[in-house]
Design a protein around this motif. Structure first.
Motif, PDB file in Angstrom:
ATOM      1  N   UNK A 247       5.336 -23.718  35.699  1.00  0.00           N
ATOM      2  CA  UNK A 247       6.381 -25.131  34.796  1.00  0.00           C
ATOM      3  C   UNK A 247       5.966 -26.624  34.704  1.00  0.00           C
ATOM      4  N   UNK A 248       5.435 -26.978  35.936  1.00  0.00           N
ATOM      5  CA  UNK A 248       5.887 -28.110  36.064  1.00  0.00           C
ATOM      6  C   UNK A 248       4.320 -27.985  36.015  1.00  0.00           C
ATOM      7  N   UNK A 249       3.627 -28.361  36.085  1.00  0.00           N
ATOM      8  CA  UNK A 249       2.282 -27.866  36.090  1.00  0.00           C
ATOM      9  C   UNK A 249       1.346 -27.930  34.259  1.00  0.00           C
ATOM     10  N   UNK A 250       2.300 -26.667  33.880  1.00  0.00           N
ATOM     11  CA  UNK A 250       2.119 -26.656  32.159  1.00  0.00           C
ATOM     12  C   UNK A 250       2.432 -27.862  31.510  1.00  0.00           C
ATOM     13  N   UNK A 251       4.078 -28.539  32.343  1.00  0.00           N
ATOM     14  CA  UNK A 251       4.106 -29.598  31.076  1.00  0.00           C
ATOM     15  C   UNK A 251       4.161 -31.263  31.011  1.00  0.00           C
ATOM     16  N   UNK A 252       3.253 -31.229  32.487  1.00  0.00           N
ATOM     17  CA  UNK A 252       2.478 -32.010  33.114  1.00  0.00           C
ATOM     18  C   UNK A 252       1.269 -32.020  33.493  1.00  0.00           C
ATOM     19  N   UNK A 253       0.206 -31.445  32.866  1.00  0.00           N
ATOM     20  CA  UNK A 253      -0.840 -31.164  33.479  1.00  0.00           C
ATOM     21  C   UNK A 253      -1.595 -32.147  33.714  1.00  0.00           C
ATOM     22  N   UNK A 254      -3.064 -31.566  35.050  1.00  0.00           N
ATOM     23  CA  UNK A 254      -3.363 -32.954  35.911  1.00  0.00           C
ATOM     24  C   UNK A 254      -4.127 -33.427  34.454  1.00  0.00           C
ATOM     25  N   UNK A 255      -5.130 -34.572  35.098  1.00  0.00           N
ATOM     26  CA  UNK A 255      -6.067 -34.709  34.326  1.00  0.00           C
ATOM     27  C   UNK A 255      -7.797 -33.979  34.897  1.00  0.00           C
ATOM     28  N   UNK A 256      -7.958 -33.766  33.532  1.00  0.00           N
ATOM     29  CA  UNK A 256      -9.743 -33.142  33.914  1.00  0.00           C
ATOM     30  C   UNK A 256     -10.685 -33.461  34.670  1.00  0.00           C
ATOM     31  N   UNK A 257     -10.086 -34.506  34.300  1.00  0.00           N
ATOM     32  CA  UNK A 257     -11.471 -35.147  34.890  1.00  0.00           C
ATOM     33  C   UNK A 257     -11.608 -35.879  36.589  1.00  0.00           C
ATOM     34  N   UNK A 258     -10.002 -35.573  36.442  1.00  0.00           N
ATOM     35  CA  UNK A 258      -9.352 -35.701  38.285  1.00  0.00           C
ATOM     36  C   UNK A 258      -9.700 -35.044  39.569  1.00  0.00           C
ATOM     37  N   UNK A 259     -10.362 -35.561  40.257  1.00  0.00           N
ATOM     38  CA  UNK A 259     -11.521 -34.753  41.693  1.00  0.00           C
ATOM     39  C   UNK A 259      -9.677 -33.354  42.144  1.00  0.00           C
ATOM     40  N   UNK A 260      -8.611 -33.839  41.887  1.00  0.00           N
ATOM     41  CA  UNK A 260      -7.647 -32.918  42.105  1.00  0.00           C
ATOM     42  C   UNK A 260      -7.418 -31.525  41.083  1.00  0.00           C
ATOM     43  N   UNK A 261      -7.614 -31.870  39.713  1.00  0.00           N
ATOM     44  CA  UNK A 261      -7.146 -30.717  39.085  1.00  0.00           C
ATOM     45  C   UNK A 261      -7.397 -29.655  39.368  1.00  0.00           C
ATOM     46  N   UNK A 262      -7.882 -29.410  40.355  1.00  0.00           N
ATOM     47  CA  UNK A 262      -7.626 -27.696  40.795  1.00  0.00           C
ATOM     48  C   UNK A 262      -6.424 -27.692  41.518  1.00  0.00           C
ATOM     49  N   UNK A 263      -5.792 -28.824  42.441  1.00  0.00           N
ATOM     50  CA  UNK A 263      -4.867 -28.798  42.880  1.00  0.00           C
ATOM     51  C   UNK A 263      -3.602 -27.747  42.419  1.00  0.00           C
ATOM     52  N   UNK A 264      -3.013 -28.382  40.896  1.00  0.00           N
ATOM     53  CA  UNK A 264      -1.233 -27.346  40.328  1.00  0.00           C
ATOM     54  C   UNK A 264      -1.539 -25.408  40.246  1.00  0.00           C
ATOM     55  N   UNK A 265      -3.033 -25.733  40.563  1.00  0.00           N
ATOM     56  CA  UNK A 265      -3.562 -24.075  39.964  1.00  0.00           C
ATOM     57  C   UNK A 265      -3.476 -23.227  41.744  1.00  0.00           C
TER      58      UNK A 265
END
Length: 160
Positions: free
Chosen positions: A103-121
């Protein structure tokens, strides 16, 4: 009409029987004792020959089996039934932390171009795996399932 009992089918002190725990070894009488030991998993058992029962002596839980003449039949212990309450608590233990992270990942998604965008999933999947592993290990510990013995027996069987 009375049923005649074949003495060779009865559980007695001098017999050799399959181990009810690992199902690979044989239990035989220990020297100078009225106890049995498995030659594979090393568990120690005591016998009640009048009732044809075998009880694991080296366990905290009272694991008991009945000799049917050919194999061991497990006897259901009191208090070991998993009720709906335990199932709901187990599912909540796995689902709630995973749901909070997701839910935290869905409500506050990471920026798509950030190097750690894979971390929440990855973190949500890791949370699910960790909590499910804890739950599985608790069930294995409670029911004394000999998983490592099964793996060792399988390895012996495959590489012989």
């Amino acid at each position: 009409m009375t049923k005649t009992i074949n003495l060779s089918d009865r559980f007695h002190l001098q017999g050799e029987y399959p181990c009810p725990v690992c199902r690979h070894g044989k239990i035989t009488r220990m020297s100078l004792m009225e106890a049995f030991a498995c030659d594979f998993c090393q568990h120690i058992f005591t016998g009640n020959f009048d009732k044809q029962l075998l009880k694991m002596a080296d366990s905290q839980l009272p694991l008991t089996w009945y000799w049917s003449g050919k194999n061991w039949k497990g006897i259901q212990r009191e208090g070991t039934d998993i009720g709906w309450g335990y199932i709901i608590i187990g599912l909540a233990f796995v689902a709630l932390p995973t749901g909070i992270i997701s839910l935290g990942t869905y409500l506050v998604p990471p920026l798509p171009d950030s190097p750690l965008s894979w971390l929440p999933l990855f973190w949500a999947i890791l949370t699910f795996i960790a909590h499910l592993s804890c739950l599985i290990l608790l069930v294995i510990e409670y029911y004394q399932l000999p998983i490592m013995l099964y793996m060792r027996a399988l390895r012996r069987r495959l590489f012989q």
